[in-house]
Design an enzyme around this catalytic site. Structure first.
Site, PDB file in Angstrom:
ATOM      1  N   GLU A  70      -4.113  26.867 -12.573  1.00 16.68           N
ATOM      2  CA  GLU A  70      -4.068  28.534 -13.345  1.00 16.68           C
ATOM      3  C   GLU A  70      -5.377  28.590 -13.288  1.00 16.68           C
ATOM      4  OE1 GLU A  70      -2.630  27.073 -17.330  1.00 16.68           O
ATOM      5  OE2 GLU A  70      -4.561  28.795 -17.865  1.00 16.68           O
ATOM      6  N   LYS A 245      -3.533  22.584 -25.623  1.00 17.77           N
ATOM      7  CA  LYS A 245      -3.253  22.422 -24.118  1.00 17.77           C
ATOM      8  C   LYS A 245      -3.994  22.525 -23.360  1.00 17.77           C
ATOM      9  CE  LYS A 245      -0.934  25.019 -20.509  1.00 17.77           C
ATOM     10  NZ  LYS A 245      -2.242  26.029 -19.895  1.00 17.77           N
ATOM     11  N   ASP A 261      -0.418   9.298 -13.231  1.00 11.04           N
ATOM     12  CA  ASP A 261       1.176  10.223 -13.950  1.00 11.04           C
ATOM     13  C   ASP A 261       0.061  10.987 -14.837  1.00 11.04           C
ATOM     14  OD1 ASP A 261       2.716  10.485 -15.608  1.00 11.04           O
ATOM     15  OD2 ASP A 261       4.061   8.041 -14.943  1.00 11.04           O
ATOM     16  N   HIS A 359      -8.992  35.334 -16.921  1.00 10.54           N
ATOM     17  CA  HIS A 359      -8.028  35.040 -16.253  1.00 10.54           C
ATOM     18  C   HIS A 359      -7.209  36.541 -15.033  1.00 10.54           C
ATOM     19  CE1 HIS A 359      -5.698  31.970 -17.567  1.00 10.54           C
ATOM     20  NE2 HIS A 359      -5.695  31.991 -18.662  1.00 10.54           N
TER      21      HIS A 359
HETATM   22  P1  NAD Z   1       1.337  -0.990  -9.323  1.00  4.25           P
HETATM   23  O1  NAD Z   1       3.344  -0.643  -9.744  1.00  4.25           O
HETATM   24  O2  NAD Z   1       1.492  -0.072  -8.020  1.00  4.25           O
HETATM   25  O3  NAD Z   1       0.697  -1.824  -9.766  1.00  4.25           O
HETATM   26  C1  NAD Z   1      -0.563  -2.296  -9.509  1.00  4.25           C
HETATM   27  C2  NAD Z   1      -0.834  -2.433  -8.543  1.00  4.25           C
HETATM   28  O4  NAD Z   1      -2.623  -3.371  -7.881  1.00  4.25           O
HETATM   29  C3  NAD Z   1      -0.306  -4.642  -8.704  1.00  4.25           C
HETATM   30  O5  NAD Z   1       0.075  -4.599  -7.430  1.00  4.25           O
HETATM   31  C4  NAD Z   1      -2.002  -4.834  -8.476  1.00  4.25           C
HETATM   32  O6  NAD Z   1      -1.691  -6.652  -8.198  1.00  4.25           O
HETATM   33  C5  NAD Z   1      -2.927  -3.980  -7.792  1.00  4.25           C
HETATM   34  N1  NAD Z   1      -4.013  -4.385  -8.091  1.00  4.25           N
HETATM   35  C6  NAD Z   1      -5.160  -4.350  -7.505  1.00  4.25           C
HETATM   36  N2  NAD Z   1      -6.284  -4.186  -7.339  1.00  4.25           N
HETATM   37  C7  NAD Z   1      -6.184  -4.132  -9.522  1.00  4.25           C
HETATM   38  C8  NAD Z   1      -6.898  -3.865 -10.012  1.00  4.25           C
HETATM   39  N3  NAD Z   1      -8.514  -4.046  -9.444  1.00  4.25           N
HETATM   40  N4  NAD Z   1      -6.421  -4.618 -11.295  1.00  4.25           N
HETATM   41  C9  NAD Z   1      -5.598  -3.866 -11.562  1.00  4.25           C
HETATM   42  N5  NAD Z   1      -4.170  -4.090 -10.691  1.00  4.25           N
HETATM   43  C10 NAD Z   1      -4.503  -3.940  -8.925  1.00  4.25           C
HETATM   44  O7  NAD Z   1       1.053   0.430 -10.174  1.00  4.25           O
HETATM   45  P2  NAD Z   1       0.827   0.933 -11.701  1.00  4.25           P
HETATM   46  O8  NAD Z   1      -0.482   0.463 -12.575  1.00  4.25           O
HETATM   47  O9  NAD Z   1       1.047  -1.086 -12.631  1.00  4.25           O
HETATM   48  O10 NAD Z   1       2.713   1.952 -12.418  1.00  4.25           O
HETATM   49  C11 NAD Z   1       1.467   2.528 -12.242  1.00  4.25           C
HETATM   50  C12 NAD Z   1       3.549   3.306 -11.728  1.00  4.25           C
HETATM   51  O11 NAD Z   1       4.391   3.144 -12.390  1.00  4.25           O
HETATM   52  C13 NAD Z   1       3.242   4.637 -12.098  1.00  4.25           C
HETATM   53  O12 NAD Z   1       3.563   5.508 -10.674  1.00  4.25           O
HETATM   54  C14 NAD Z   1       3.581   5.566 -13.181  1.00  4.25           C
HETATM   55  O13 NAD Z   1       3.975   6.967 -12.496  1.00  4.25           O
HETATM   56  C15 NAD Z   1       4.368   4.249 -12.461  1.00  4.25           C
HETATM   57  N6  NAD Z   1       6.110   4.209 -13.671  1.00  4.25           N
HETATM   58  C16 NAD Z   1       5.384   5.190 -15.540  1.00  4.25           C
HETATM   59  C17 NAD Z   1       6.028   4.538 -16.267  1.00  4.25           C
HETATM   60  C18 NAD Z   1       5.724   5.271 -17.516  1.00  4.25           C
HETATM   61  O14 NAD Z   1       4.528   5.528 -17.701  1.00  4.25           O
HETATM   62  N7  NAD Z   1       7.062   5.442 -18.669  1.00  4.25           N
HETATM   63  C19 NAD Z   1       7.131   4.155 -16.074  1.00  4.25           C
HETATM   64  C20 NAD Z   1       7.594   3.422 -15.339  1.00  4.25           C
HETATM   65  C21 NAD Z   1       6.691   3.661 -13.971  1.00  4.25           C
END
Ligand code: NAD
Length: 698
Positions: A70, A245, A261, A359
């Protein structure tokens, strides 16, 4: 845009490697990687990637990456960021960053007993959750608390929501927390004497609140207009939705640029805005005791700098490097600052000139771009489009035609010149082999008139100076150039500028120069610009005819008589190739492998000569094949790039009989021979974001 990237690199905001990635599109997600991320992938979708400079948050300077389609958002945040520095920038803080995983239990025997059992088992449950992610504990994170909420469902049923609050460190934590919830849910159900219904995180992340504050010293009327807008949003949920928004315009753009996300963020933000039972604005504006405008935003932001899809998406990793944040909480604070500034920019525009003007100006720029308005007239056409209010492609073309007509027929005198494409034989021509070149007719018009202001690219100032010296002109003349040719794209723009300007001076002053004299001056201009040019560009620019060239002691130019303008589409890449560097590169590779290189040049020589014959009898099938072979040889000598290969493939897939890079390579342009398929090839290249031209610009 290349200048912007170079400047960021010069200032130390971009590493050399990242500047290279941006310049060559190397940060863009590959289709093959996209195919591994989600299901049923058919391609990759592009969005503008921009930066906001000058953001001062908690006393630290940031460049904020933003991905958004946008117009006006990036400009709005940029202006606000600059203005906010006058009063110390933005202060942002977040006291905790916990993500709640929910375990919903139903069919509970006795609710009171269940709640107290959960309270007593808190330590056991936290330990069980932490056992699932030992690495998280090592990083200083882990499950911190277990909260319980009693819910009343319809039909007088009860449910318990057990909230597992987890410090997920630098990950957003969705998957981490979901796994923990799944692990402890059976035990939670057992303690409650009930059944597990759901086990998943909550996106209402109100245990990850970020607060950002800013102050502005403004004109009183504007300040009060913003406060009034804020008060209206407080009272009116319809207005609050649009107000919020605006906040999300800033936050989502940073979220996308850093691989976060944004649906999760959006869900959390709006749920939080409505958590009092009434939908409210997340940012509020008031007047401080000393008369400044004071803004404050409180928003839940549980974001990550690791995990998710960052390992597969190079653009998200680049976005994070540009943001320069060290931890997820710092990124959340930067996002909140950006959201608050964007809200300010929108309210200020509403309170002053109205948001539509900004815009429309940006809209006019994209319309002018899509209408193919050349650089030299771009700003003028945009200004007229905006002033006229009719911001449409046809109107841009109308204004452009009026301006070009004026350049041709207005006061003063005009001179024309052709651009060029090398159809076959580039690089080989440096080693005495033949090359086949075609004109891009009516590509450049220059006008000179006594007095007045000049309208030409600043890069040609020294060329204009040389021409004036060659022609012995002391008086002031304005020089205006209108060109369909992009500069430094291997299409002979600089030679065409020189020829058109020499001819315009010749017409104005009645010098009576013949083509040979024009060509000679243009060659001197080429020498000034490029050192040791082949002479092909100025010759084609002057004579505007297809020619077979060979460079011995002097340049041999054999004109060809064609029956028609060949059906050629030119596609311009996003990268400029430096001819001198490319020629030097080929030279050093040839020195290492003279035998191989010379035999390739011999093949190129044969292709040019056969190609000239095929061209003269319009045998496009044959000519296309020769072009394809020539492209392969150019690749073999190391002057193609992934972007050029992509363009060549696109053109061939859209039906081109032949397609190849043209000119020195390393960027620049491609040519595609497209009998019966000009429109298809042009559309395929344009859909992929490449500008196109045809051989006759009339
Ligand atoms: P992820 O599953 O990739 O987990 C994070 C990884 O990073 C882990 O394996 C952890 O060990 C590692 N890691 C490395 N360095 C780290 C640090 N300094 N701190 C923390 N962890 C570290 O990611 P996530 O954050 O668990 O999940 C995010 C994803 O889940 C997004 O892509 C999202 O779209 C999706 N998701 C969202 C929903 C929702 O919002 N309702 C539901 C399901 C999935």
């Amino acid at each position: 845009m290349p200048a912007r990237i170079a400047e960021l690199q010069r200032l130390g905001w971009l590493s050399e490697a990242d500047a290279g990635l941006l310049a060559h599109g190397g940060h863009v997600l590959l289709t093959s990687s996209a195919d591994k991320m989600i299901e049923n992938v058919v391609g990759v979708f592009g969005l503008p990637f921009a930066i906001v400079p000058n953001l001062l948050v908690n006393g630290r300077d940031y460049i904020v990456p933003m991905v958004v389609e946008e117009p006006s958002i990036v400009a709005g945040v940029s202006n606000a960021a600059k203005l906010s520095r006058e009063m110390g920038g933005i202060t942002a803080a977040s006291s905790e960053s916990l993500l709640a995983g929910q375990i919903h239990i139903t069919k509970i025997g006795n609710v009171e007993t269940a709640l107290s059992a959960l309270g007593e088992a808190q330590e056991e449950l936290l330990a069980a959750a932490n056992a699932v992610h030992p690495r998280l504990i090592e990083r200083g994170g882990g499950a911190r608390e277990l909260e319980t909420h009693l819910l009343e469902l319809s039909g007088e049923r009860a449910a318990i929501a057990a909230h597992l609050l987890v410090d997920t460190r630098d990950a957003m934590g969705a998957n981490l927390v979901n796994t923990m919830c799944e692990a402890i849910a059976p035990r939670v159900a057992e303690l409650c004497g009930g059944q597990v219904a759901l086990r998943i995180l909550s996106n209402l992340t109100d245990r990850s609140l970020v607060n950002a504050r800013v102050q502005f010293q403004l004109d009183e009327t504007v300040r009060d207009g913003i406060v009034l807008a804020s008060d209206i949003a407080q009272a009116d949920p319809y207005r609050a939705a649009t107000h919020n928004k605006g906040v999300m315009n800033g936050i989502d753009a940073v979220a996308i640029a850093t691989g976060n996300d944004w649906r999760a963020i959006e869900a959390g933000a709006h749920a939080f805005a409505a958590s009092s039972g009434r939908y409210l604005p997340m940012a509020t504006w008031s007047v401080s005791a000393d008369g400044a405008l004071r803004g404050e935003l409180t928003i839940p932001l549980k974001v990550g700098t690791v995990g998710g899809t960052r390992d597969v998406n190079p653009a998200a990793r680049l976005g994070l490097r540009i943001a320069g944040v060290e931890a997820a909480q710092e990124l959340a604070e930067l996002m909140a600052a950006t959201g608050l500034l964007q809200n300010f920019a929108a309210l200020r525009a509403l309170a002053t000139s109205g948001i539509q003007a900004g815009h429309m100006k940006l809209h006019a720029r994209s319309v002018a771009l899509s209408a193919g308005v050349p650089d030299a007239l771009f700003d003028e056409v945009v200004a007229e489009l905006t002033a006229g209010g009719e911001i449409k492609a046809w109107r841009a073309q109308e204004i452009l035609a009026e301006k070009q007509d004026k350049a041709r027929t207005g006061e003063g005198s005009a001179g024309h010149a052709a651009g060029k494409i090398i159809l076959l034989g580039e690089h080989a021509v440096v080693y005495g082999r033949h090359a086949l070149a075609l004109p891009v007719s009516n590509a450049v018009v220059a006008t000179v008139s006594a007095g007045g202001a000049s309208l030409h690219p600043p890069e040609i100032e020294s060329m204009v100076g040389l021409i004036r010296r060659e022609l012995g002109i002391d008086e002031h003349y304005s020089v205006t150039v209108s060109s369909a040719l992009p500069i430094a794209m291997g299409l002979g723009a600089s030679a065409a500028f020189a020829v058109a300007i020499v001819r315009a001076f010749d017409a104005e002053l009645g010098k009576g120069l013949d083509d040979a004299a024009v060509n000679a001056i243009a060659f001197k201009c080429e020498r000034l610009a490029h050192g040791t040019p082949s002479g092909i560009d100025n010759t084609i620019a002057t004579f505007g005819q297809s020619m077979l060239f060979r460079r011995g002691d002097v340049l041999e130019a054999n004109p060809l008589n064609l029956n028609e303008v060949p059906p050629i589409v030119i596609g311009c890449s996003h990268t400029t190739g430096l001819t001198r560097d490319l020629v030097d590169g080929v030279r050093s590779r040839r020195e290492r492998n003279p035998g191989h290189y010379d035999s390739i040049f011999d093949q190129m020589d044969a292709l040019s000569r056969e190609g000239a014959q095929a061209l003269q009898v319009s045998d496009y099938g044959k000519l296309g094949e020769l072009m394809n072979v020539n492209h392969g040889l150019l690749n073999a000598i190391g002057v193609s790039t992934p972007e050029l290969e992509n363009m060549v493939s696109l053109a061939r897939a859209a039906g081109a009989a032949g397609a190849k890079l043209t000119g020195a390579g390393g960027g620049g342009s491609i040519v595609a021979l497209c009998p019966g398929k000009v429109e298809q090839v042009r559309a395929a290249l344009e859909a992929a974001g490449f500008r196109t031209l045809e051989l006759d610009q009339e």
